[in-house]
Design a protein around this motif. Structure first.
Motif, PDB file in Angstrom:
ATOM      1  N   MET A  56       6.150   1.568   2.083  1.00  0.00           N
ATOM      2  CA  MET A  56       6.138   0.244   2.691  1.00  0.00           C
ATOM      3  C   MET A  56       5.379  -0.785   1.863  1.00  0.00           C
ATOM      4  O   MET A  56       5.523  -1.989   2.080  1.00  0.00           O
ATOM      5  CB  MET A  56       5.492   0.310   4.089  1.00  0.00           C
ATOM      6  CG  MET A  56       6.219   1.194   5.068  1.00  0.00           C
ATOM      7  SD  MET A  56       5.309   1.312   6.628  1.00  0.00           S
ATOM      8  CE  MET A  56       6.358   2.441   7.544  1.00  0.00           C
ATOM      9  N   VAL A  57       4.535  -0.321   0.928  1.00  0.00           N
ATOM     10  CA  VAL A  57       3.746  -1.245   0.114  1.00  0.00           C
ATOM     11  C   VAL A  57       4.624  -1.798  -1.004  1.00  0.00           C
ATOM     12  O   VAL A  57       5.306  -1.041  -1.702  1.00  0.00           O
ATOM     13  CB  VAL A  57       2.516  -0.530  -0.479  1.00  0.00           C
ATOM     14  CG1 VAL A  57       1.686  -1.507  -1.309  1.00  0.00           C
ATOM     15  CG2 VAL A  57       1.669   0.068   0.631  1.00  0.00           C
ATOM     16  N   ARG A  79       1.449   2.786  -6.204  1.00  0.00           N
ATOM     17  CA  ARG A  79       1.272   2.607  -4.763  1.00  0.00           C
ATOM     18  C   ARG A  79       1.040   3.947  -4.049  1.00  0.00           C
ATOM     19  O   ARG A  79       1.165   4.053  -2.841  1.00  0.00           O
ATOM     20  CB  ARG A  79       2.491   1.902  -4.152  1.00  0.00           C
ATOM     21  CG  ARG A  79       2.705   0.494  -4.698  1.00  0.00           C
ATOM     22  CD  ARG A  79       1.505  -0.392  -4.408  1.00  0.00           C
ATOM     23  NE  ARG A  79       1.720  -1.761  -4.883  1.00  0.00           N
ATOM     24  CZ  ARG A  79       1.274  -2.219  -6.033  1.00  0.00           C
ATOM     25  NH1 ARG A  79       0.593  -1.422  -6.848  1.00  0.00           N
ATOM     26  NH2 ARG A  79       1.483  -3.464  -6.404  1.00  0.00           N
ATOM     27  N   SER A  80       0.692   4.956  -4.822  1.00  0.00           N
ATOM     28  CA  SER A  80       0.354   6.252  -4.245  1.00  0.00           C
ATOM     29  C   SER A  80      -0.901   6.133  -3.384  1.00  0.00           C
ATOM     30  O   SER A  80      -1.752   5.255  -3.612  1.00  0.00           O
ATOM     31  CB  SER A  80       0.126   7.275  -5.359  1.00  0.00           C
ATOM     32  OG  SER A  80      -0.426   8.467  -4.832  1.00  0.00           O
ATOM     33  N   SER A  81      -1.061   6.984  -2.394  1.00  0.00           N
ATOM     34  CA  SER A  81      -2.197   6.889  -1.473  1.00  0.00           C
ATOM     35  C   SER A  81      -3.533   7.181  -2.140  1.00  0.00           C
ATOM     36  O   SER A  81      -4.578   6.871  -1.574  1.00  0.00           O
ATOM     37  CB  SER A  81      -1.991   7.862  -0.302  1.00  0.00           C
ATOM     38  OG  SER A  81      -1.845   9.182  -0.778  1.00  0.00           O
ATOM     39  N   THR A  88      -1.184   4.230   2.808  1.00  0.00           N
ATOM     40  CA  THR A  88      -2.029   5.156   3.560  1.00  0.00           C
ATOM     41  C   THR A  88      -1.245   6.409   3.904  1.00  0.00           C
ATOM     42  O   THR A  88      -0.106   6.326   4.377  1.00  0.00           O
ATOM     43  CB  THR A  88      -2.531   4.502   4.859  1.00  0.00           C
ATOM     44  OG1 THR A  88      -3.260   3.316   4.534  1.00  0.00           O
ATOM     45  CG2 THR A  88      -3.424   5.444   5.642  1.00  0.00           C
ATOM     46  N   ALA A  89      -1.855   7.550   3.655  1.00  0.00           N
ATOM     47  CA  ALA A  89      -1.200   8.817   3.982  1.00  0.00           C
ATOM     48  C   ALA A  89      -1.574   9.237   5.397  1.00  0.00           C
ATOM     49  O   ALA A  89      -2.753   9.256   5.760  1.00  0.00           O
ATOM     50  CB  ALA A  89      -1.627   9.901   2.997  1.00  0.00           C
ATOM     51  N   PHE A  90      -0.602   9.545   6.188  1.00  0.00           N
ATOM     52  CA  PHE A  90      -0.798  10.050   7.558  1.00  0.00           C
ATOM     53  C   PHE A  90      -1.564   9.066   8.444  1.00  0.00           C
ATOM     54  O   PHE A  90      -2.348   9.469   9.310  1.00  0.00           O
ATOM     55  CB  PHE A  90      -1.516  11.402   7.545  1.00  0.00           C
ATOM     56  CG  PHE A  90      -0.884  12.412   6.642  1.00  0.00           C
ATOM     57  CD1 PHE A  90       0.378  12.907   6.920  1.00  0.00           C
ATOM     58  CD2 PHE A  90      -1.540  12.860   5.506  1.00  0.00           C
ATOM     59  CE1 PHE A  90       0.977  13.838   6.086  1.00  0.00           C
ATOM     60  CE2 PHE A  90      -0.949  13.786   4.664  1.00  0.00           C
ATOM     61  CZ  PHE A  90       0.312  14.274   4.952  1.00  0.00           C
TER      62      PHE A  90
END
Length: 207
Positions: A56-57, A79-81, A88-90
């Protein structure tokens, strides 16, 4: 059948009335009340909390550097978490927290809440509560006659002046019979019911 005093807005006894034990004489089960209150609070949750995942980023479509030969860790997107400015992951996403319980259980819990206020002596039945004009000062004056600082009043549905008079006063709430619920009864220390609504209340809960 139990007998209750009927009071006027000056906190004076004007009559007596018989009330059904099926409404005001039910043994209280705190476990059922707890479950229904939890259900009501869950249904009132907005569930709007949301975070952006890496998909989404905006940006990050290009590989930051080549796969091999730089001495740095492999990376496919900025754009990895694990990156600053990444997704944001989870994280939380919009969801519906509401759930339902059987109608019979909800009606039973409402009768238990009414019975609890009755047994505590915190239930007042008014002969009438009419306001020609919506004056907050007059409403507060009536509550002072009963020395109430926290009260739920069950009144007629079309009592607009009473609703307007009480809406800005902290600690008081006006509800019609159709809106009466366990959470609001237990939230307020005192419960006042206008006599003319008792038949509606019995019709709603004894179906």
């Amino acid at each position: 059948m139990s007998v209750c005093d009927v009071m006027n807005t000056l906190a004076q006894k004007v009559a007596e009335i018989e009330v059904s034990d099926n409404l005001f004489g039910v043994s209280v089960n705190t476990g059922i009340l707890h479950e229904v209150v939890c259900m009501q609070r869950a249904c009132r949750r907005s569930g709007n909390a949301a975070t952006k995942t890496r998909g989404m980023v905006s940006g990050g479509g290009i590989k930051p550097w080549k796969q091999k030969g730089t001495g740095r860790a492999r990376a496919g997107s900025s754009r990895s978490s694990v990156w600053c400015g990444g997704g944001t992951a989870f994280g939380p996403q919009p969801r519906d927290y509401s759930y339902t319980m059987p109608k019979k259980v909800r009606r039973l819990a409402l009768r238990m809440a009414l019975s609890a206020r009755m047994s505590e002596g915190n239930l007042i039945i008014l002969d009438q509560f009419e306001m020609v004009v919506p004056k907050t000062k007059e409403f507060v004056g009536v509550m002072k006659n009963f020395s109430f600082e926290n009260c739920l009043l069950v009144a007629e549905k079309e009592n607009t002046n009473l609703q307007l008079a009480a809406r800005n006063v902290v600690g008081y709430q006006i509800l019609p019979v159709a809106g009466l619920n366990v959470y609001d009864i237990l939230k307020h220390d005192k419960l006042m019911i206008v006599k003319s609504t008792l038949e509606q209340l019995e019709a709603r809960l004894m179906v």
